[in-house]
Design an enzyme around this catalytic site. Structure first.
Site, PDB file in Angstrom:
ATOM      1  N   LYS A  51       0.826  -1.177  -0.026  1.00 44.60           N
ATOM      2  CA  LYS A  51      -0.046  -0.075   0.087  1.00 44.60           C
ATOM      3  C   LYS A  51       0.828   1.140   0.027  1.00 44.60           C
ATOM      4  O   LYS A  51       0.579   2.267  -0.585  1.00 44.60           O
ATOM      5  CB  LYS A  51      -0.952  -0.006   1.276  1.00 44.60           C
ATOM      6  CG  LYS A  51      -2.072  -0.948   1.159  1.00 44.60           C
ATOM      7  CD  LYS A  51      -2.864  -1.114   2.409  1.00 44.60           C
ATOM      8  CE  LYS A  51      -3.915  -2.376   2.270  1.00 44.60           C
ATOM      9  NZ  LYS A  51      -4.333  -2.690   3.623  1.00 44.60           N
ATOM     10  N   GLN A  95      -5.023  -1.824   9.908  1.00 42.15           N
ATOM     11  CA  GLN A  95      -4.755  -2.997   9.156  1.00 42.15           C
ATOM     12  C   GLN A  95      -5.243  -4.400  10.109  1.00 42.15           C
ATOM     13  O   GLN A  95      -4.777  -4.372  11.167  1.00 42.15           O
ATOM     14  CB  GLN A  95      -3.267  -3.041   8.877  1.00 42.15           C
ATOM     15  CG  GLN A  95      -2.837  -4.289   8.249  1.00 42.15           C
ATOM     16  CD  GLN A  95      -3.258  -4.278   6.847  1.00 42.15           C
ATOM     17  OE1 GLN A  95      -3.422  -3.251   6.091  1.00 42.15           O
ATOM     18  NE2 GLN A  95      -3.791  -5.252   6.350  1.00 42.15           N
ATOM     19  N   ASP A 118     -11.426   2.212   3.942  1.00 37.68           N
ATOM     20  CA  ASP A 118     -11.541   0.575   3.642  1.00 37.68           C
ATOM     21  C   ASP A 118     -13.057  -0.002   3.734  1.00 37.68           C
ATOM     22  O   ASP A 118     -13.335  -0.947   2.942  1.00 37.68           O
ATOM     23  CB  ASP A 118     -11.043  -0.203   4.913  1.00 37.68           C
ATOM     24  CG  ASP A 118      -9.715  -0.673   4.792  1.00 37.68           C
ATOM     25  OD1 ASP A 118      -9.227  -1.004   3.706  1.00 37.68           O
ATOM     26  OD2 ASP A 118      -9.268  -0.940   5.703  1.00 37.68           O
TER      27      ASP A 118
END
Ligand code: NAD
Length: 281
Positions: A51, A95, A118
């Site tokens: 990322k 995460q 997300d």
């Protein structure tokens, strides 16, 4: 039989993102992403590294907040609150997975829903279910973009999604339903799985079981989307047994090089979309 090249499609989208980001920068806005990473999960380390690498390539500002696995929940929540307030940060990622000592849902609930890039937060998911889409979860969004790129229509199709997680199966099913597909979600308690998957015009598999879906699970001419990422003997393989299905399906996404690169691209696409809204403030 067509192999749907996620690497190629993501590259095309990335090129467009880069141009849009440069244009935004000329207006004084630099898109920014904050990532919270707790512990040292091997797969998470790789995902975060990828990322950040793409952020660098596209010109997205990023900040990584690392914590050891014994961090107190309050400390992580304080960081989320700080990122919520930070006007240079458009998107926040927690995460996954977090260590068992931390409540993922509780921490996620502190993320400002405007910055939920997300798309896993209750607000984003609620809007998706209500067919009033806001920020779309990156993996389902990436799958949708791949299908669009290949001119594969979902409206009126029988689509079976195997796997019902909050990050893939559930949001993906809602997203496809919103676009007129007839969607079946199967999971580990589903009986007669083969009978169900054989009905699918488009079969999407996200279960995390290497090469689980063989030719016996699909109908002739099915379109297959393999979300699985399984590490076997140092190699990455999908949930679909590629060699077994290849002569029976019409199209398939490979692993690696299918859904994976699309996920990171659509995540950063979301960051850019949020950053663009700063212009109007
Ligand atoms: P998860 O463990 O949260 O959920 C797995 C789902 O599969 C559950 O709903 C479970 O009921 C179902 N399942 C498990 N075994 C099954 C079986 N034998 N038959 C039918 N259903 C079964 O997993 P997840 O986070 O959704 O991830 C699934 C896979 O997708 C993993 O391999 C993960 O690494 C991968 N993944 C890939 C991407 C990507 O960008 N390519 C993104 C997210 C997840």
């Amino acid at each position: 039989m067509k192999i749907i090249d996620g690497t190629l499609i993501s590259k095309k989208i990335n090129e467009k993102l880069k141009i849009d980001i440069e244009a935004l920068k000329k207006e004084g806005i630099i898109p920014g992403l904050g990532i919270i990473l707790v512990g040292h999960d091997e797969a998470s380390e790789i995902y975060v590294r990828n990322k950040l690498k793409l952020c660098d390539e596209l010109g997205i500002h990023h900040e990584l907040y690392r914590f050891s696995s014994d961090v107190r929940e309050e400390e992580v929540i304080d960081t989320v609150k700080k990122l919520n307030q930070d006007t240079n940060i458009d998107g926040i990622i927690i995460q996954s997975p977090l260590p068992d000592s931390l409540c993922e849902n509780k921490i996620m609930s502190y993320v400002d829903y405007h910055k939920d890039v997300d798309g896993f937060g209750i607000y984003s998911l609620g809007h998706l279910l209500a067919n009033d889409e806001e920020i779309l979860a990156a993996t389902p969004y990436g799958i949708l973009k791949m299908l669009e790129h290949e001119n594969i229509v979902v409206d009126g199709k029988n689509i079976v999604v195997v796997g019902a997680s909050i990050i893939v199966g559930r949001p993906l099913a809602a997203l496809l339903l919103n676009r007129g597909a007839t969607v079946t979600i199967a999971h580990s308690k589903t009986k007669n799985l083969k009978e169900i998957t054989k009905m699918a015009d488009i079969l999407i598999v996200a279960i995390g079981k290497e090469k689980f879906i063989t030719k016996d699970y699909i109908k002739d001419g099915a379109i297959l989307i393999d979300v699985g990422i399984n590490r076997v003997d140092g190699k990455v393989v999908g949930d679909i047994d590629f060699a077994s299905v290849i002569d029976k399906c019409d199209a398939i996404t490979p692993v690696p090089g299918g859904v994976g690169p699309m996920t990171i691209t659509m995540l950063l696409y979301n960051v850019l979309e949020v950053a663009k809204k700063r212009r109007n403030k």
